[in-house]
Design a protein around this motif. Structure first.
Motif, mmCIF file in Angstrom:
data_model
loop_
_atom_site.group_PDB
_atom_site.id
_atom_site.type_symbol
_atom_site.label_atom_id
_atom_site.label_comp_id
_atom_site.label_asym_id
_atom_site.label_seq_id
_atom_site.Cartn_x
_atom_site.Cartn_y
_atom_site.Cartn_z
ATOM 1 N N GLU A 263 0.983 3.923 -2.929
ATOM 2 C CA GLU A 263 0.422 5.245 -2.624
ATOM 3 C C GLU A 263 1.481 6.339 -2.694
ATOM 4 O OE1 GLU A 263 -1.723 4.959 1.084
ATOM 5 O OE2 GLU A 263 -3.510 4.183 0.073
ATOM 6 N N SER A 264 2.762 5.958 -2.585
ATOM 7 C CA SER A 264 3.815 6.961 -2.678
ATOM 8 C C SER A 264 3.959 7.473 -4.109
ATOM 9 C CB SER A 264 5.144 6.406 -2.169
ATOM 10 O OG SER A 264 5.640 5.423 -3.063
ATOM 11 N N VAL A 265 3.387 6.750 -5.044
ATOM 12 C CA VAL A 265 3.358 7.171 -6.452
ATOM 13 C C VAL A 265 1.881 7.260 -6.857
ATOM 14 C CG1 VAL A 265 4.112 6.634 -8.801
ATOM 15 C CG2 VAL A 265 5.501 5.913 -6.845
ATOM 16 N N PRO A 266 1.267 8.440 -6.696
ATOM 17 C CA PRO A 266 -0.176 8.570 -6.966
ATOM 18 C C PRO A 266 -0.590 8.081 -8.353
ATOM 19 C CG PRO A 266 0.678 10.563 -5.956
ATOM 20 C CD PRO A 266 1.852 9.686 -6.248
ATOM 21 N N GLN A 267 0.296 8.222 -9.339
ATOM 22 C CA GLN A 267 -0.033 7.767 -10.687
ATOM 23 C C GLN A 267 -0.216 6.245 -10.721
ATOM 24 O OE1 GLN A 267 2.622 9.617 -9.844
ATOM 25 N NE2 GLN A 267 2.737 11.423 -11.159
ATOM 26 N N MET B 275 -1.432 4.255 -8.283
ATOM 27 C CA MET B 275 -2.764 3.923 -7.764
ATOM 28 C C MET B 275 -3.843 4.335 -8.760
ATOM 29 S SD MET B 275 -2.760 2.107 -5.087
ATOM 30 C CE MET B 275 -4.447 2.224 -4.519
ATOM 31 N N ALA B 276 -3.682 5.479 -9.389
ATOM 32 C CA ALA B 276 -4.662 5.936 -10.389
ATOM 33 C C ALA B 276 -4.693 4.946 -11.556
ATOM 34 C CB ALA B 276 -4.316 7.333 -10.875
ATOM 35 N N SER C 16 -6.372 1.656 -10.485
ATOM 36 C CA SER C 16 -7.788 1.832 -10.172
ATOM 37 C C SER C 16 -8.615 2.239 -11.386
ATOM 38 C CB SER C 16 -7.946 2.891 -9.076
ATOM 39 O OG SER C 16 -7.272 2.489 -7.908
ATOM 40 N N ARG D 183 0.833 -1.217 0.000
ATOM 41 C CA ARG D 183 0.000 0.000 0.000
ATOM 42 C C ARG D 183 0.865 1.264 0.000
ATOM 43 N NH1 ARG D 183 -3.988 1.865 4.948
ATOM 44 N NH2 ARG D 183 -4.651 3.831 4.032
ATOM 45 N N GLN D 184 1.822 1.318 0.921
ATOM 46 C CA GLN D 184 2.669 2.506 1.024
ATOM 47 C C GLN D 184 3.484 2.721 -0.241
ATOM 48 O OE1 GLN D 184 4.895 1.763 4.601
ATOM 49 N NE2 GLN D 184 3.153 2.193 5.938
ATOM 50 N N MET E 6 -8.939 -0.073 -5.997
ATOM 51 C CA MET E 6 -9.092 1.217 -5.313
ATOM 52 C C MET E 6 -9.401 1.040 -3.822
ATOM 53 S SD MET E 6 -12.099 0.124 -6.416
ATOM 54 C CE MET E 6 -12.784 0.651 -7.931
#
Length: 180
Positions: A39-43, A45-46, A49, A35-36, A88
Motif C-alpha cells: 500500500e505504500s506504493v499505490p501503483q 496495489m493497482a 488488482s 499490506r503496508q 484488491m
C-alpha cells in the motif's frame, strides 16, 4: 457486501492455518507488513488488482519481492489471492484476520481518543482500567481530536464511553434546553 463476505472467507482460511500452526502473531505481522509494503506504493496495489494484467506477471512480481522473505504459507496465500483475482481485498483480509486473532487470544481493541497525545503513564492507566472493567486484555489504538478540549473518549466494539469535556458540555447543554 460481497467483497466483505469474500474477505472474511479468505481471512478465516489464513487464520485457521495460523491457529493450527500456533503462529497467530507471526502471520498477523507478516500479513500487515505485506499490506503496508504494497500500500505504500499505490501503483503496486493497482497493478496487482488490475484484471487486465496477466496472472503470471503478477506472480513474478510477488515472487521477486516476497519469496524467501515471508513464510511459505503466507507466500502461497498471496499467490492464491492472485489466482482467484482477490488481491484488491488484501486490506480487508488483514483487518478481519486481526479481528479473528484478537478474539482467539482474548484481546479487545479499544479506540482511545484524547485532545492531546496521551503519555505512556496515561496509556497504561487507561489500559489497566479497561482490563479491570472488561476482564480481558486490552490493546489501545490511539487517536487525537482537539475538539474534545480535554478528557478521553473510549470505543470498544459498539460501546462508547465519553469522558471528554466536550461531551460533558454537550450533555449539560441538552439538560438545560430540556428544562426550558
Amino acid at each position: 457486501m460481497l467483497n466483505i463476505q469474500l474477505a472474511r472467507k479468505y481471512s478465516r482460511a489464513i487464520f485457521e492455518i495460523a491457529q493450527e500452526e500456533d503462529k497467530l502473531v507471526e502471520y498477523g505481522k507478516e500479513l500487515s507488513e505485506v499490506r503496508q509494503g504494497l500500500e505504500s506504493v499505490p501503483q503496486a496495489m493497482a497493478f496487482l488488482s488490475n484484471p487486465q494484467v496477466d496472472q503470471k506477471v503478477k506472480k513474478g512480481f510477488l515472487k521477486k519481492i516476497f519469496e524467501g522473505k515471508i513464510s511459505k504459507d503466507m507466500y502461497h496465500f498471496l499467490m492464491l489471492l492472485v489466482d482467484k483475482r482477490r488481491f484488491m481485498l488484501l486490506g480487508t483480509i488483514d483487518d478481519q484476520y486481526h479481528a479473528y486473532a484478537n478474539e482467539a487470544r482474548g484481546i479487545l481493541i479499544a479506540d482511545v481518543t484524547t485532545a492531546i497525545p496521551a503519555g505512556k503513564k496515561q496509556q497504561k492507566a487507561i489500559a489497566e482500567k479497561l482490563e479491570q472493567v472488561t476482564g480481558k486484555k486490552v490493546e489501545l489504538r490511539l487517536h487525537e481530536n482537539k475538539a474534545l478540549i480535554g478528557g478521553v473518549v473510549v470505543k470498544i466494539g459498539d460501546r462508547r464511553i465519553d469522558g471528554s469535556v466536550a461531551g460533558r458540555l454537550e450533555t449539560l447543554k441538552n439538560e438545560l434546553l430540556a428544562n426550558k
